[in-house]
Design a protein around this motif. Structure first.
Motif, mmCIF file in Angstrom:
data_model
loop_
_atom_site.group_PDB
_atom_site.id
_atom_site.type_symbol
_atom_site.label_atom_id
_atom_site.label_comp_id
_atom_site.label_asym_id
_atom_site.label_seq_id
_atom_site.Cartn_x
_atom_site.Cartn_y
_atom_site.Cartn_z
ATOM 1 N N SER A 1 31.613 20.197 -8.798
ATOM 2 C CA SER A 1 31.493 19.894 -7.688
ATOM 3 C C SER A 1 32.672 18.642 -7.706
ATOM 4 O O SER A 1 33.339 18.309 -6.651
ATOM 5 N N ALA B 1 36.233 20.063 -7.190
ATOM 6 C CA ALA B 1 36.395 20.385 -5.864
ATOM 7 C C ALA B 1 36.682 19.186 -4.981
ATOM 8 O O ALA B 1 37.718 19.115 -4.079
ATOM 9 N N ARG C 1 40.354 17.815 -5.433
ATOM 10 C CA ARG C 1 41.493 18.646 -4.901
ATOM 11 C C ARG C 1 41.335 18.311 -3.113
ATOM 12 O O ARG C 1 42.451 18.137 -2.655
ATOM 13 N N ASN D 1 30.383 19.367 -1.030
ATOM 14 C CA ASN D 1 30.473 19.193 -2.646
ATOM 15 C C ASN D 1 29.812 17.652 -2.988
ATOM 16 O O ASN D 1 29.329 17.825 -3.930
#
Length: 349
Positions: free
Chosen positions: A93, A96, A99, A236
């Motif tokens: 998580s 992610a 990013r 997330n």
């Protein structure tokens, strides 16, 4: 947390329908220019890879748990294994989110900082998942890997009924019929003609499967209710806080259940290569479901589940000497049909 993904998918499907409606009476070239035409090869390849990944991960879950046993028992601590699974999910998580922060920047909806009121609701589903994940190991004292793949579909029934009771969502007649078929399929697959016992799985195994289904269903419905209070919040971030509490509760379980073993033998005592694969499998399965909802559709998940049941049975024949009976084949077929009908029923609600 696939419920959030399903909700986003429904919105996407509605927007596609609106696009199609707006194109009625217009030339085909207009539709092609808007991207509504033959499936692109890249999209098809991505969907195929995601489907294959989910099928392999789903079918290997039960196999890896059973395979990780030595002489019929777990030599490693199942609580430490669950702790590592939650830790990996939490790390995924964060990756992610990293990013997203690089591409979009930090916003009010994707920042990790939060309030007590927002976070205080996550311990309940985290505790439910803790008990369910621990039962997942102990149920194999009563069922084999193929039987587990069949019985774990009972969570479809518990989730549907709890949706009706808690979220007041109406179930279609097709879905109610699918529930009946699912019960019939699970029972048929467990028929045992080579023993005095009618069913292969004893009462303890059925009770554990039902409890696991109820825990999984209630945790899923409860968490969806939490998410709908703030739908703009990045998934997330919500996953991160759920997994954080999962780590805390699993750490407490280690202290209560396996403290002496961990202190005397070490945190990783009894671990093998199969144990590591099992942990990675459990951590990646949730990501695979999310990818299916993002790049494919719910029907793909249905087919993956159906193929996984049969694939688990076939592999178990060679690894564990499982007897692939006609009752199991017919039962798994009925379960697959019921899952498909339940999925179709969602679209016709």
């Amino acid at each position: 947390m696939e419920y959030r993904k399903i909700k986003d998918q429904d919105k996407d499907e509605d927007s596609v329908v609106d696009d199609v409606e707006s194109l009625r009476g217009k030339p085909l070239s207009t539709a092609v220019s808007l991207g509504i035409g033959p499936i692109d090869r890249t999209v098809w390849k991505r969907k195929s890879m995601v489907t294959l990944a989910l099928t392999v991960l789903t079918s290997s879950q039960a196999i890896l748990i059973v395979w990780s046993k030595r002489a019929g028992r777990y030599e490693y601590s199942v609580t430490t294994a669950n702790f590592l699974v939650e830790s990996l999910k939490c790390a995924f998580s964060l990756v992610a989110l990293g990013r997203i922060w690089n591409n979009e920047g930090v916003t009010e909806d994707n920042r990790l900082s939060t309030t007590v009121e927002e976070v205080i609701v996550y311990p309940i589903p985290a505790a439910l998942y803790l008990v369910k994940n621990l039962l997942q190991y102990y149920i194999f004292a009563y069922v084999d890997a193929p039987g587990y793949q069949i019985l774990k579909n009972l969570n479809i029934i518990s989730t549907g009924v709890l949706y009706r009771i808690i979220l007041k969502k109406k179930l279609s007649q097709i879905q109610w019929a699918a529930f009946i078929l699912l019960c019939a399929g699970c029972t048929t697959a467990q028929l045992n003609s080579n023993s005095d016992h009618v069913l292969q799985t004893p009462l303890q195994g059925w009770m554990m499967a039902i409890v696991m289904a109820l825990l999984s269903g209630f945790a899923g419905v409860y968490t969806e209710a939490i998410i709908k209070k703030r739908p703009s919040r990045n998934i997330n971030v919500q996953n991160f806080w759920l997994y954080i509490f999962g780590m805390i509760f699993n750490a407490a379980a280690i202290l209560v259940q396996d403290f002496d073993a961990v202190m005397n033998k070490g945190f990783f005592h009894g671990y093998s290569f199969i144990t590591v694969l099992m942990i990675l499998n459990h951590a990646m399965s949730g990501i695979a479901v999310s990818m299916v909802m993002k790049y494919a559709d719910n029907i793909v998940k249905v087919y993956s589940t159906s193929v996984a049941m049969l694939l688990t049975a076939i592999v178990s024949v060679f690894l564990f000497g499982f007897h692939l009976s006609l009752a199991f084949f017919l039962g798994s077929t009925v379960v697959s049909v019921s899952i498909y009908l339940h999925s179709i029923g969602k679209l016709q609600r």
